[in-house]
Every structure is written in structure tokens, then in C-alpha cells.
Design a protein around this motif. Structure first.
Motif, PDB file in Angstrom:
ATOM      1  N   LYS A 246       8.918   4.847  -4.455  1.00  0.00           N
ATOM      2  CA  LYS A 246       9.700   4.975  -3.346  1.00  0.00           C
ATOM      3  C   LYS A 246       9.524   5.100  -1.677  1.00  0.00           C
ATOM      4  O   LYS A 246      10.157   4.753  -0.923  1.00  0.00           O
ATOM      5  N   VAL A 247       8.194   5.454  -1.704  1.00  0.00           N
ATOM      6  CA  VAL A 247       7.568   5.626  -0.414  1.00  0.00           C
ATOM      7  C   VAL A 247       6.719   4.336   0.035  1.00  0.00           C
ATOM      8  O   VAL A 247       6.814   3.945   1.135  1.00  0.00           O
ATOM      9  N   LEU A 248       5.787   3.985  -0.849  1.00  0.00           N
ATOM     10  CA  LEU A 248       4.866   2.796  -0.735  1.00  0.00           C
ATOM     11  C   LEU A 248       5.457   1.651  -1.023  1.00  0.00           C
ATOM     12  O   LEU A 248       4.941   0.422  -0.832  1.00  0.00           O
ATOM     13  N   GLY A 249       6.599   1.753  -1.755  1.00  0.00           N
ATOM     14  CA  GLY A 249       7.194   0.426  -2.260  1.00  0.00           C
ATOM     15  C   GLY A 249       6.722  -0.621  -3.376  1.00  0.00           C
ATOM     16  O   GLY A 249       7.136  -1.678  -3.143  1.00  0.00           O
ATOM     17  N   PHE A 250       5.986   0.066  -4.134  1.00  0.00           N
ATOM     18  CA  PHE A 250       5.352  -0.752  -5.286  1.00  0.00           C
ATOM     19  C   PHE A 250       5.991  -1.000  -6.482  1.00  0.00           C
ATOM     20  O   PHE A 250       7.051   0.034  -6.707  1.00  0.00           O
ATOM     21  N   SER A 251       5.954  -2.167  -7.083  1.00  0.00           N
ATOM     22  CA  SER A 251       6.962  -2.319  -8.404  1.00  0.00           C
ATOM     23  C   SER A 251       6.315  -1.467  -9.409  1.00  0.00           C
ATOM     24  O   SER A 251       5.052  -1.132  -9.740  1.00  0.00           O
ATOM     25  N   GLY A 252       7.084  -1.508 -10.685  1.00  0.00           N
ATOM     26  CA  GLY A 252       6.506  -0.723 -11.780  1.00  0.00           C
ATOM     27  C   GLY A 252       5.260  -1.181 -12.397  1.00  0.00           C
ATOM     28  O   GLY A 252       4.386  -0.466 -12.878  1.00  0.00           O
ATOM     29  N   ALA A 253       5.099  -2.792 -12.417  1.00  0.00           N
ATOM     30  CA  ALA A 253       3.932  -3.114 -13.056  1.00  0.00           C
ATOM     31  C   ALA A 253       2.406  -2.553 -12.464  1.00  0.00           C
ATOM     32  O   ALA A 253       1.578  -2.453 -12.788  1.00  0.00           O
ATOM     33  N   VAL A 254       2.813  -2.648 -10.953  1.00  0.00           N
ATOM     34  CA  VAL A 254       1.653  -2.192 -10.063  1.00  0.00           C
ATOM     35  C   VAL A 254       1.465  -0.775 -10.222  1.00  0.00           C
ATOM     36  O   VAL A 254       0.225  -0.340 -10.350  1.00  0.00           O
ATOM     37  N   ILE A 255       2.470   0.025 -10.314  1.00  0.00           N
ATOM     38  CA  ILE A 255       2.339   1.622 -10.305  1.00  0.00           C
ATOM     39  C   ILE A 255       1.441   1.832 -11.426  1.00  0.00           C
ATOM     40  O   ILE A 255       0.833   3.025 -11.551  1.00  0.00           O
ATOM     41  N   GLY A 256       1.731   1.089 -12.736  1.00  0.00           N
ATOM     42  CA  GLY A 256       0.760   1.533 -13.723  1.00  0.00           C
ATOM     43  C   GLY A 256      -0.734   1.523 -13.432  1.00  0.00           C
ATOM     44  O   GLY A 256      -1.387   2.413 -13.800  1.00  0.00           O
ATOM     45  N   TRP A 257      -0.937   0.591 -12.589  1.00  0.00           N
ATOM     46  CA  TRP A 257      -2.542   0.337 -12.369  1.00  0.00           C
ATOM     47  C   TRP A 257      -3.020   1.438 -11.289  1.00  0.00           C
ATOM     48  O   TRP A 257      -4.037   1.951 -11.293  1.00  0.00           O
ATOM     49  N   LEU A 258      -1.880   1.421 -10.356  1.00  0.00           N
ATOM     50  CA  LEU A 258      -2.035   2.657  -9.047  1.00  0.00           C
ATOM     51  C   LEU A 258      -2.432   3.880  -9.727  1.00  0.00           C
ATOM     52  O   LEU A 258      -3.105   4.757  -9.125  1.00  0.00           O
ATOM     53  N   VAL A 259      -1.571   4.447 -10.528  1.00  0.00           N
ATOM     54  CA  VAL A 259      -1.582   5.800 -11.368  1.00  0.00           C
ATOM     55  C   VAL A 259      -2.891   5.997 -11.827  1.00  0.00           C
ATOM     56  O   VAL A 259      -3.374   7.022 -11.770  1.00  0.00           O
ATOM     57  N   ALA A 260      -3.463   4.879 -12.434  1.00  0.00           N
ATOM     58  CA  ALA A 260      -4.723   5.227 -12.916  1.00  0.00           C
ATOM     59  C   ALA A 260      -6.082   5.716 -12.010  1.00  0.00           C
ATOM     60  O   ALA A 260      -6.801   6.114 -12.563  1.00  0.00           O
ATOM     61  N   ILE A 261      -5.708   5.241 -10.557  1.00  0.00           N
ATOM     62  CA  ILE A 261      -6.878   5.468  -9.602  1.00  0.00           C
ATOM     63  C   ILE A 261      -7.147   6.837  -9.634  1.00  0.00           C
ATOM     64  O   ILE A 261      -8.421   7.227  -9.616  1.00  0.00           O
ATOM     65  N   PRO A 262      -6.374   7.573  -9.226  1.00  0.00           N
ATOM     66  CA  PRO A 262      -6.771   9.222  -9.305  1.00  0.00           C
ATOM     67  C   PRO A 262      -7.404   9.897 -10.246  1.00  0.00           C
ATOM     68  O   PRO A 262      -8.255  10.517 -10.346  1.00  0.00           O
ATOM     69  N   TRP A 263      -6.785   9.212 -11.454  1.00  0.00           N
ATOM     70  CA  TRP A 263      -7.346   9.892 -12.759  1.00  0.00           C
ATOM     71  C   TRP A 263      -8.676   9.315 -12.991  1.00  0.00           C
ATOM     72  O   TRP A 263      -9.582   9.926 -13.574  1.00  0.00           O
ATOM     73  N   GLY A 264      -8.784   7.990 -12.591  1.00  0.00           N
ATOM     74  CA  GLY A 264     -10.214   7.704 -12.762  1.00  0.00           C
ATOM     75  C   GLY A 264     -11.289   8.329 -11.814  1.00  0.00           C
ATOM     76  O   GLY A 264     -12.519   8.432 -12.335  1.00  0.00           O
TER      77      GLY A 264
END
Length: 451
Positions: A259-277
Motif C-alpha cells: 500500500k505504501v511502497l507500491g510493490f506487487s504480490g510476487a515481489v512482496i514475497g521476496w521482500l518479506v524474506a529480507i528482514p527475516w533473513g
């Protein structure tokens, strides 16, 4: 004879640790799947941000109570069977989401998350309890860190795959996948899982129960005395702050990216992994560093207390800085660092609980620790939802939520640095226990010939 001298099957110990790591991996994948599916669920049911926040917080409604009860039970019941029951309940809790939701969708999803939270509440303390029975104290920071790595690894591995499942087969399919994975783990654990040599380890722990005089037996230390120590208070406040950041990350980061940064669902899956990594990396570094320093004789006030304080201060500073930068990828990097690495306070607190606890109290103290720090999981997602609904736009609402998170992390970092001093608290508890045991001991009787 010390705990390090006890005969322990090291290969079996690490096999058990690996299975418990998988247990924690599934545990946090179960938590994260709601956030990954939040967009489709909110659209399907027609949820506001506040309603979704309540559902995310509902997971923690019974989490704290079950953590206390489960921790105490783990002092009396084999952890092998507790883990089986919990994992089966995780799978059962996913089933209501497969039914048509209709007008009661909010309540069905909320009920499912409350049940899942109740079943997952004791997971971390019980898993730590099970693993700690296989290792001496000097190795427990590393072991607790490895188990905590199950949290980020669960999301790192699951987020891209579950996002694909959601976009391809619908959001319900993701919950089916998690139910099946949980049952597979149960089958493997029943074959290979076991409790460690806890009686031998606890009988030789150089803790509070060692008699101080010739015939006196040290009295059991009440739970409240352990929970009133400066170290326990400092560590639980640090865990509260770290878990606040974690709860916000689990429930809201996928929505923030969309909603804020405007990324799509496919990209979000990988972005979500960053803080967890980043969380996984910080756990590995902290556990390895702590073990190395303790083997060199450095006190746990430094290896556990100071490390906790510095980590939380750095995380709070990263989140604050992320709000001031305009470059999207730098904003993401700073935010992921601040949210992801703050959870390092949790395994350190687990190790501090084990360091303070006498035999027969470890499970209860670990359960109380998990119960208190996880209260932030009830507050943070719901409050974030309210901030979003009350703001002019999602960006303003998220900025307010991140400022609050940063303030909590900075305050907890200062408090942890001032309070955590396990050696001092251990000595104080030991003296109290010894004094009480002497007062309870009967006075010696004189033989006739001695009169």
C-alpha cells in the motif's frame, strides 16, 4: 562434576536440535501466513485495518496464558509429547478457514487465530526446554539462537512459496499447505524425537539448590523471587520490545510494501524474506559470539546483557533513520535491519532465564518470560490498525507506527543495559535460599553422653 562433563550423545543432541528447529520453522510460517494472505482476505471479507489488526492480535490473546501453563507443565510432563500435541493442534486450527466464511468471516478467522495462538504459546519455551536438556549452560545461547532461527527461516523459506500458492490457487490453499506440513513434522518427531538426560543435568547444575552447610538442604526458590530479579525484569522488557517489532513485521510489513511502497504480490514475497533473513543472520552471529566469549571467561552481563542493550539501541536508530530517507531501497534496508534484528533479544532472554533458574523451575520461568514478552503481540498489531484507520493515508499511519516501535526499542535498550546482571542476581538468590534452608533445618540434638 559439572554439566559439561556429563556423558551426552552429541550426535543425538544435534539431531533433536534440528527437529526442534523445523518445529520452530513451521511455528513462524503459521504465524506469517496470515500477513501474506492479508490483502486477499481483507478484500474477500471486507475488513478494515482495525478489524484486521484485531485478528492479528487475536493470535496472542491466549498465547501468554498458554505459555505460562505449558512452561510449568513441561517441568512435569515429557516435552516429547507436549510438542506432538501442539503441532497437531496447529494443523487443526487451519481447518475453519477452509469453510465458506460468509457474514461470519471476521469471527471465523479470529477464532482460528486464537486457537492457533493458544496452541503455539508454549512452543518456544517448551522447545528450548527440550533442547536445553541435551546441552550444558555454555552451549545454550547457541542452541536457543538456533531454535530462534526457525522463526526467520520459516518465513524466508515459506514467504515466496506461499505467495505463489496464494496467487495461483487462492489464499485458502496456503493454510492447507501449512496444515499438511505440520502433520508431516509430527510423524517424523514421533520416530526420532526424545527428551534429553534432564535429571542428570539438573542434579548437577551448579545453581541454587546446592547445600551451603553440611546437612542442610537448600529450599526451593519460589517463582516470584526469580521473576523479581533485575535480570529477569530487564530481559523480559527487552523481549517485549523485540517482540513488538516482530509482531508489527509479521502482521503489517506485507501490507506496507503493497500500500505504501507500491510493490506487487510476487515481489512482496521476496521482500518479506529480507528482514527475516537478517534476523537469522543476527541470531547466528549473536549465538556464536556469545559462546566464544563465555568460553574465554567473559561474564554473561557482557555477552548477554550488553549485547541485548546495544542491539536494541541500534535497531531503534535504524527504524528512525528509515523514516527520514527518501530512497526506497535504502528505506527498505534500514527498516528491515531495525525490525529484523531486534528479535535477537528473545533468545538471549531465554538463556538468561535458564542461567537464573534452579532445577524444577526452568520450564515455569521460561513460560513466564514468553507470556510477558508476547503481550506486545496483542497490543502492537491492533494499535497499528487503529493508527492506520485514524491517519490521513496509509503512509502517515505506518510512519506513526514505526516511530512508536523505535521509541519502545530505544527505551528497552537503555533499561536492559542498566538492569541485566545475572551473576549478581544468581548470588543473591543463592544466599536467600541458603538462609531459608538453615532456618528450616532442625536444631541438632545432644546425646546423653554430651550433657
Amino acid at each position: 562434576m559439572t554439566t559439561s562433563a556429563l556423558p551426552v550423545d552429541r550426535k543425538r543432541a544435534w539431531l533433536i536440535t534440528g527437529l526442534l528447529l523445523a518445529f520452530m520453522l513451521i511455528n513462524f510460517a503459521d504465524k506469517a501466513v496470515l500477513g501474506l494472505a492479508a490483502g486477499p482476505i481483507m478484500e474477500h471479507i471486507g475488513l478494515s485495518s482495525s478489524q484486521y489488526g484485531l485478528i492479528a492480535s487475536g493470535f496472542f490473546l491466549l498465547f501468554s496464558i498458554s505459555a505460562i501453563v505449558g512452561g510449568i507443565i513441561s517441568d512435569r510432563v515429557p516435552t516429547k509429547w507436549m510438542l506432538v500435541v501442539m503441532a497437531v493442534l496447529w494443523s487443526v486450527a487451519q481447518l475453519p478457514l477452509l469453510a465458506p466464511l460468509g457474514a461470519f468471516g471476521f469471527w471465523v478467522v479470529l477464532g482460528s487465530r486464537v486457537l492457533l495462538g493458544a496452541a503455539e504459546g508454549p512452543a518456544y519455551p517448551v522447545a528450548n526446554r527440550a533442547a536445553h536438556t541435551w546441552f550444558p549452560d555454555r552451549d545454550r545461547d547457541l542452541v536457543s539462537g538456533i531454535l530462534t532461527i526457525g522463526a526467520p527461516l520459516g518465513v524466508v523459506l515459506a514467504a515466496p512459496g506461499l505467495t505463489w500458492v496464494i496467487s495461483t490457487f487462492g489464499w485458502r490453499a496456503a493454510f492447507v499447505v501449512m496444515a499438511v506440513v505440520g502433520l508431516i513434522w509430527v510423524a517424523v518427531w514421533l520416530r526420532f524425537g526424545a527428551d534429553g538426560p534432564a535429571p542428570q543435568l539438573e542434579a548437577t547444575k551448579e545453581k541454587l539448590v546446592e547445600p551451603v552447610t553440611g546437612t542442610a538442604t537448600a529450599a526451593p526458590v519460589p517463582y516470584w523471587r526469580i521473576l523479581a530479579t533485575r535480570t529477569w525484569i530487564g530481559s523480559v522488557l527487552a523481549g517485549f520490545a523485540g517482540y513488538w517489532a516482530l509482531a508489527v513485521m509479521i502482521a503489517w510489513i506485507p501490507i506496507y510494501f503493497a500500500k505504501v511502497l507500491g510493490f506487487s504480490g510476487a515481489v512482496i514475497g521476496w521482500l518479506v524474506a529480507i528482514p527475516w533473513g537478517l534476523m537469522a543472520l543476527s541470531m547466528i552471529i549473536q549465538g556464536t559470539l556469545s559462546r566464544s566469549l563465555m568460553n574465554r571467561g567473559v561474564s554473561s552481563r557482557i555477552t548477554r546483557g550488553a549485547v541485548t542493550s546495544i542491539a536494541l539501541l541500534l535497531c531503534g536508530a535504524c527504524i528512525f533513520t528509515s523514516l527520514a530517507v527518501e530512497t526506497v531501497w535504502l528505506k527498505i534496508a534500514l527498516l528491515c535491519l531495525g525490525l529484523g534484528m531486534s528479535a535477537v533479544a528473545v533468545p538471549i532472554g531465554q538463556a538468561l532465564c535458564s542461567e537464573l533458574s534452579p532445577p524444577g523451575r526452568n520450564g515455569g520461568v521460561l513460560g513466564a518470560y514468553a507470556a510477558v514478552y508476547s503481550l506486545s503481540g496483542i497490543i502492537a498489531p491492533a494499535l497499528t490498525g487503529r493508527l492506520l484507520d485514524g491517519a490521513a493515508d496509509p503512509a502517515e499511519g505506518f510512519n506513526l507506527a514505526f516511530v512508536l516501535c523505535a521509541v519502545i526499542l530505544l527505551a528497552a535498550g537503555v533499561i536492559a543495559g542498566l538492569l541485566i546482571h545475572p551473576q549478581s542476581d544468581h548470588t543473591r538468590l543463592a544466599k536467600r535460599a541458603a538462609k531459608h534452608s538453615l532456618q528450616r533445618s532442625p536444631a541438632p540434638t545432644l546425646a546423653v553422653g554430651d550433657r
